[in-house]
Write an enzyme that holds these catalytic residues in place. Structure first.
Site, PDB file in Angstrom:
ATOM      1  N   LYS A  73       0.859  -1.194   0.000  1.00  0.00           N
ATOM      2  CA  LYS A  73       0.000   0.000   0.000  1.00  0.00           C
ATOM      3  C   LYS A  73       0.889   1.236   0.000  1.00  0.00           C
ATOM      4  O   LYS A  73       1.946   1.251   0.651  1.00  0.00           O
ATOM      5  CB  LYS A  73      -0.899  -0.038   1.248  1.00  0.00           C
ATOM      6  CG  LYS A  73      -1.973   1.047   1.297  1.00  0.00           C
ATOM      7  CD  LYS A  73      -2.867   0.852   2.533  1.00  0.00           C
ATOM      8  CE  LYS A  73      -3.964   1.886   2.635  1.00  0.00           C
ATOM      9  NZ  LYS A  73      -4.843   1.642   3.808  1.00  0.00           N
ATOM     10  N   SER A 148      -9.808   1.617   2.804  1.00  0.00           N
ATOM     11  CA  SER A 148      -8.913   2.444   2.019  1.00  0.00           C
ATOM     12  C   SER A 148      -7.872   1.653   1.228  1.00  0.00           C
ATOM     13  O   SER A 148      -7.308   2.161   0.271  1.00  0.00           O
ATOM     14  CB  SER A 148      -8.185   3.423   2.947  1.00  0.00           C
ATOM     15  OG  SER A 148      -7.318   2.728   3.823  1.00  0.00           O
ATOM     16  N   SER A 172     -10.047  -0.906   6.889  1.00  0.00           N
ATOM     17  CA  SER A 172      -9.434  -0.660   5.585  1.00  0.00           C
ATOM     18  C   SER A 172      -8.767  -1.864   4.939  1.00  0.00           C
ATOM     19  O   SER A 172      -8.393  -1.800   3.764  1.00  0.00           O
ATOM     20  CB  SER A 172      -8.406   0.469   5.697  1.00  0.00           C
ATOM     21  OG  SER A 172      -9.076   1.706   5.731  1.00  0.00           O
TER      22      SER A 172
END
Lengths: 471, 487
Positions: A73, A148, A172
């Site tokens: 990420k 997210s 997330s």
């Protein structure tokens, strides 16, 4: 093809090289470019690293993760690589050090293939808040992948890596895993050092993996986990592995949160799947009982009061003065701050900074922050109380399946995406989303287990058992 | 600004001081960067100090012990359960956008510092709190004509802030208070107390009110006083300024003022109304700290002797004068040297005289500190003892033996005296011979002496010293002289 580490390893045992594996993924990434999972692909570097690891495999000096190709990420620091948290304010910024979690993956010869799109500063539930464009759900491309860590979910679901790393502050990892049919694991707060994770809400943030198998989740998490002198809030012991134990018939005590099952917004098919799972477990002789968790309504507000408070402070360092994007044509320090931050942050981030600044401000602190802390304590206590009686808590991951891109306009509606996931972050417990079903609309969805504090092995063992039962 | 004594006497000042002391730890408060003064700009800066994305503070536990030691020295209550807090504000020398400090759980509360008042009385100045925090970097406005430059070497250096109660009545007390605090941190070896380099800094909160009034005047904070002398001057100026304003019937705005040491005045920096809302909240990146009684007791055991304790010891046990005692404890290193001396001699007054006399002169002449003084305290004590036995005189000791000791630091003073034939000759027979010679050589003076002109004793002693080549012990020789002349 290479959907798990076991598949990669057996291919390597049969003469495939790591270079072949990486090349395969690179080809897939190119083919699936339009889903926009990657913000950057470390192409040449990944090939070079693969060659080194092939040599290591020959010499029997390869690490535990040799052959594993991982996307990270874009909120994890990786020395001499860009990291932006999908924000314009960090556009072009390169990290000068590597996050502990990433460093440990590299030490075990995992190949980091690129950085993955996400909501800006991990704030969002649909990946529509990325400053560099949204991510498509590879299952149905007009749907969001969740957020997210939407890029991490989409990349793995589209077969662009063996596993991916995300971060979970209020769901997330688990919510996008649910939306894309993956395993998404958030370990106990502090299991994995946060050093190098661009902070959203420090007392909630936790790094974790997306995988297709429990075995991979256990392996990758264990590599990243354990004490770290750079994070005082991390666990104080070393962790070598999370062994997966066999679950005997009739040995489990599972509590399912009836308030979740009965909650208005829950999609009936997800509810049905949950009820079926309860029946299957009962049939296997396990004790499965409804438990009451009467704080569902307090969950999301408490989460937003506390996380935005921390975020407003955590994001103060992004001013453009020392690093990141500096606004043009500014005079004086105040204008520099205002313009750089106004131009650099997206709407959702600004909203949360404002909200957090408000709840911490003089005269409002007690009404919001102090109260939020008290409610958090109550939620922690209640969760631990339930888990002193049950091995795990069973609940949905998300109220519904992946929604249409642009389909949720109302902020509150969007925030309610997190209703079942924030409990584990408020309480600090480990939680996992397991791909338990496919909706009649063709989209996958997950069921969630919340485990005991620092009992990742137990939670992962029960997860593996549940995945097997499903088949 | 002039103020008549009459008007000045109508008012009383209320002063509270905030002293920031940089801790002498090896590394910074929350990173392993070196804690050093004077390094090239921005060389002691890891990603943590720079506040780079994803970094976390890494607690330096030494800071906690340093702060506890100060608390013990000031008789504070040490807080058992504490946590750090973030103080949020934007400034270029604060890379994280917040300072890690302590808000509602300072490490020490209560306690006091003893000072002397203008009329020499002892007064206790209460402490509100001592808390730990990190220093900011340095903004430099005067190197580049167009830009402010930032040096982050100082960012993250551990500080303690010592906050006094508003119990300081005038600039002399403030001067004595800061001096006492500086002496304490130096004795504890937790801060070098160097105000010029900024390793110790002081802000003053000052207000004035009519004597006996119950209503406090509005508080003005004065900053940027980079010596203890400046603290005194700034406070003196500010008291006068405020009284004049009040006399004119003006309100004193609550504000922060800057002290200009060159002009000797204070000027308004910013109003308190426009002050930041710092939005304090518990620092989520650091674990709460728990200080156990066992740990406090352990630290108590390794506490060095403190100035007040030594003052008591020197005046009560060693029977030195207050003046001598104060002179010795003024500097920690001098006091430690004296401690070594008195461990090896019982002539405390003699030891004090040598320390404040010959040794101090040597230090002044050579512009060196006591730790650079070549002779050990033990050797100096041996010299004092040698004088006490009567084997050498004070003057032989200071003019002859002492200079040899300075270059020959390993040699014992009695060896030096013996080798050079400086041991006093107190033998009456040999002295008697010299005295007979003197009586014969000075018939007139002898007559006058016998008639009562005692001043002539000096003349005879001089001759006797000459004849004995200085080896006569002045005391016994004097007695023998008058006995033989007057018989």
């Amino acid at each position: 093809m290479y959907t798990s580490f076991d598949k990669v390893k057996s291919a390597i045992d049969n003469g495939t090289t790591v270079v072949d594996v990486v090349s395969h993924y690179l080809k897939q990434i190119e083919a699936k470019k339009h889903i926009h999972a990657f913000l950057e692909v470390f192409e040449a570097e990944a090939i070079q690293k693969a060659q080194e690891i092939d040599a290591k495999i020959k010499n029997n000096t390869a690490g535990k993760l040799a052959g594993m190709v991982i996307g990270i990420k874009d909120n994890l620091a990786y020395k001499n690589h860009k990291v932006s948290a999908a924000s314009k304010i960090l556009e072009g910024f390169e990290s000068i050090y590597t996050a502990t979690a990433v460093e440990r993956l590299i030490q075990e010869d995992a190949i980091i293939i690129g950085r993955l799109n996400c909501d800006e500063f991990a704030m969002g539930s649909s990946n529509e808040n990325s400053a560099f464009g949204n991510v498509l759900n590879p299952i149905q491309e007009d749907k969001v992948p969740g957020g997210s860590s939407g890029g991490s979910a989409a990349a793995l679901a589209a077969g662009l890596c063996t596993a991916s790393i995300g971060s979970d502050t209020g769901g997330s990892i688990r919510q996008p895993a649910s939306f894309t049919g993956l395993i998404g694991f958030k370990p106990t707060y502090g299991t994995i050092s946060r050093y190098g994770l661009l902070a959203y809400a420090s007392s909630f943030d936790q790094i974790g993996p997306f995988t297709n198998t429990i075995k991979d989740a256990a392996l990758i998490t264990a590599v990243m986990a354990g004490k770290d002198e750079y994070d005082g809030t991390a666990i104080q012991e070393d962790i070598n592995e999370f062994p997966i134990e066999k679950i005997e018939k009739g040995s489990l005590k599972v509590g399912y949160i009836s308030d979740c099952l009965e909650s208005k917004g829950l999609n009936p098919e997800i509810k049905t799947k949950l009820e079926q799972t309860i029946q299957v477990l009962k049939k296997e002789g396990h004790t499965v009982e409804p438990v009451s968790f009467p704080y569902l309504d307090a969950m999301v507000p408490t989460y937003y009061v506390l996380t935005t408070a921390e975020a407003s402070s955590n994001l103060s360092r992004y001013t453009g003065v020392h690093f990141g994007r500096l606004a043009d044509n500014v005079k004086g320090v105040e204008e520099t701050y205002k313009k750089s931050r106004s131009e650099g942050f997206g709407e959702e981030v600004k909203k949360r900074i404002m909200l957090g600044t408000f709840v911490l401000s003089h005269g409002y602190y007690d009404a919001y922050y102090t109260k939020g802390q008290k409610v958090r304590r109550i939620i922690q206590n209640k969760t631990n109380e339930l888990l002193s009686e049950y091995d795990v808590l069973l609940l949905p991951t998300t109220p519904d399946t992946a929604f249409k891109i642009g389909g949720v306009k109302d902020a509150i509606q969007m925030y309610l995406q997190d209703i079942f996931t924030v409990q584990a972050n408020l309480a600090g417990n480990p939680a996992i989303s397991l791909p338990m079903g496919t909706h009649s609309n063709g989209l996958p969805f997950g069921l969630q287990l919340i485990g005991k504090h620092q009992k990742e092995s137990e939670l992962l063992s029960i997860s593996a058992y549940l995945m097997d039962l499903k088949q | 600004m002039e103020l008549s004594k009459e008007i000045r006497d109508k008012y009383q000042a209320v002063i509270g001081l905030e002293v920031h002391a940089q801790m002498l730890t090896q590394s910074k408060a929350y990173s392993s960067d070196a804690n050093l003064y004077g390094a090239a700009p921005n060389t002691l800066v890891s990603p943590i100090t720079l506040g780079h994305p994803g970094t976390l503070p890494k607690m330096n536990k030494a800071t906690i012990d340093y702060a506890i030691k100060m608390g013990i020295a000031c008789n504070c209550d040490i807080t058992e359960n504490q946590y750090f807090a973030r103080k949020n504000y934007f400034y270029p020398d604060l890379p994280k956008g917040y300072q890690i400090t302590q808000d509602t759980t300072p490490i020490c509360t209560g306690g006091m510092v003893n000072i002397k008042t203008v009329d020499g009385q002892t007064k206790q100045i209460g402490l509100t709190r001592i808390h730990m925090e990190e220093d900011a970097g340095k903004s430099i406005h005067d190197i580049d004509p167009f830009n402010t430059l930032v040096d982050l070497n100082r960012a993250g250096v551990p500080l303690i802030e010592i906050v006094s109660e508003p119990e300081i009545a005038d600039s002399t007390e403030a001067y004595n208070y800061v001096t006492a605090v500086r002496k304490l941190v130096r004795y504890l070896d937790i801060c070098d107390g160097n105000m010029e380099e900024g390793s110790m800094r002081c802000d003053a909160n000052i207000s004035v009110m009519l004597k006996g009034s119950k209503e406090f005047g509005s508080k003005v904070e004065v900053k940027n006083m980079n010596s203890i002398r400046n603290v005194k001057n700034a406070i003196e100026f500010e008291i006068t300024r405020q009284i004049i304003e009040v006399e004119k019937g003006n309100d004193i705005p609550s504000e922060t003022r800057n002290y200009d040491a060159i002009k000797g005045n204070t000027t308004a920096m910013r109003s308190k109304e426009a002050a930041n809302d710092y939005r304090f909240f518990p620092e989520p990146d650091l674990q709460p700290i728990r200080v156990t009684q066992e740990h406090i007791d352990k630290l108590k055991k390794v506490m060095p002797p403190l100035p007040e304790f030594l003052f008591e010891k020197y005046t009560q046990t060693l029977k030195l004068s207050d003046y001598d005692a104060n002179n010795i404890i003024d500097t920690k290193e001098i006091a430690l040297y004296f401690e070594t001396m008195v461990a090896h001699t019982k002539n405390y007054k003699g030891a004090a005289n040598w320390l404040m006399g010959e040794i101090k002169s040597y230090l002044n002449e050579h512009a060196v500190k006591i730790n650079e003084f070549p002779i050990s305290g033990k050797q100096m004590a041996a010299l004092v003892n040698l004088i006490d036995t009567g084997k050498i005189s004070n003057s032989i000791a200071s003019q002859k033996v002492f200079p040899v000791m300075l270059v020959n630091v390993d040699k014992l003073p009695d060896e030096i005296a013996a080798e050079n034939n400086w041991i006093l000759d107190a033998n009456e027979d040999s002295l008697a011979g010299f005295i007979v010679e003197i009586i014969n050589e000075n018939p007139d003076e002898i007559e006058r002496f016998r008639a009562g002109d005692k001043k002539l004793m000096g003349l005879f002693m001089g001759q006797l010293m000459k004849k004995s080549k200085g080896k006569a012990d002045p005391k016994s020789a004097g007695q023998l002289l008058s006995k033989m002349i007057l018989k």
